[in-house]
Design a protein around this motif. Structure first.
Motif, PDB file in Angstrom:
ATOM      1  N   TYR A 184      38.754  45.534  44.863  1.00  0.00           N
ATOM      2  CA  TYR A 184      39.869  47.145  44.260  1.00  0.00           C
ATOM      3  C   TYR A 184      40.023  48.720  44.894  1.00  0.00           C
ATOM      4  N   ASN A 207      43.060  43.843  43.439  1.00  0.00           N
ATOM      5  CA  ASN A 207      43.641  44.223  42.562  1.00  0.00           C
ATOM      6  C   ASN A 207      44.088  45.878  41.916  1.00  0.00           C
ATOM      7  N   ARG A 228      46.688  40.959  41.137  1.00  0.00           N
ATOM      8  CA  ARG A 228      46.860  41.549  39.640  1.00  0.00           C
ATOM      9  C   ARG A 228      46.792  43.280  39.791  1.00  0.00           C
TER      10      ARG A 228
END
Length: 280
Positions: A184, A207, A228
């Motif tokens: 992320y 992410n 995601r």
């Protein structure tokens, strides 16, 4: 309703990361979590900023015990898997992170993130080797718990005003090697930045944070390889914006700024059923 066990929720959360792209919205309390759960989302994530604001504190000022209690309440609020924004792991030494991770795993979360920021504006990022040791400590705590709780590692370069893409990638790759399951880099925005990060850490899932008005769509992010998408404190900010505008109108002697939707009846219907009690 059949309430899934914590183990089942962790299993389903892992499956979401295997292919495709899903949206992971960020409620800040049990009520907002239940509202989102009724909209068909497959998992939810906490927001450190949204939670802090609801407690009249700035982001980053919540103590570990308060965050753990909040995470526990969010896990119990719905039948969905919960990913916890666990900030920097609540401790300076890797041993502190190890202890904190043991505690957050015990709340029943399906996953959680650890970031590499320091909170010090003069030196906002931890040394990469120090940050790696903290991810290793988190990995060890999960492994010793015997659970498949998902570990997300965050490189905060763009978030803290150090928008260095090569260093961001070096950090994410090092965190992946240290045991992170998902990577992320909050703050990256362009298609080229996103595609470069996704390619650099493949096959680990990425992410993406969309906490602002963006022209990118879920479909386009999926095409770029994002697995995601979360929104951080954006939903909480939207709620605060509506509240602020209505309150400002009241302060000015007007009653014309109350939102027309949702109605009280609609909200009552959302919360009519009791929140599920999670079992292990």
């Amino acid at each position: 309703m059949i309430v899934p066990t914590v183990s089942a929720k962790r299993d389903s959360f892992w499956k979401l990361h295997e292919s495709g792209c899903f949206v992971l919205p960020n409620p800040w309390d049990a009520g907002s979590a239940q509202l989102l759960a009724g909209m068909g989302f497959k998992a939810l994530a906490t927001t450190s900023s949204g939670h802090a604001w609801s407690c009249a504190k700035p982001d980053g000022y919540m103590k570990r015990d308060a965050v753990l209690e909040h995470v526990r309440s969010m896990v119990q609020a719905t039948h969905l898997p919960i990913n916890a924004d666990f900030e920097s792991g609540f401790g300076e030494a890797p041993s502190d992170v190890f202890e904190s991770v043991q505690l957050v795993v015990a709340t029943g979360v399906a996953g959680f993130s650890i970031e590499d920021s320091t909170g010090d504006t003069r030196a906002p990022l931890r040394d990469i080797q120090e940050a790696v040791e903290r991810i290793r400590a988190a990995r060890k705590a999960i492994d010793e718990s015997g659970t498949n709780t998902l570990l997300v590692a965050r490189a905060e370069n763009f978030f803290v005003g150090r928008p260095n893409l090569p260093d961001t990638i070096r950090r994410l790759q090092a965190y992946a090697e240290a045991g992170a399951d998902c990577l992320y880099a909050p703050g990256i925005r362009t298609r080229d930045e996103i595609a470069t990060v996704v390619s650099a850490v493949a096959p680990k899932p990425v992410n993406m944070l969309i906490g602002w008005n963006s022209e990118l769509t879920v479909s386009e992010l999926s095409d770029l390889g994002v697995r995601r998408i979360s929104v951080g404190g954006a939903l909480a900010r939207a709620a605060w914006n509506g509240f602020h505008n209505a309150a400002q109108a009241l302060a000015n002697g007007r009653f014309d700024a109350f939102p027309g939707s949702p109605t009280a009846a609609a909200l009552n219907q959302v919360f009519l059923g009791a929140a599920p009690t999670n079992t292990r």
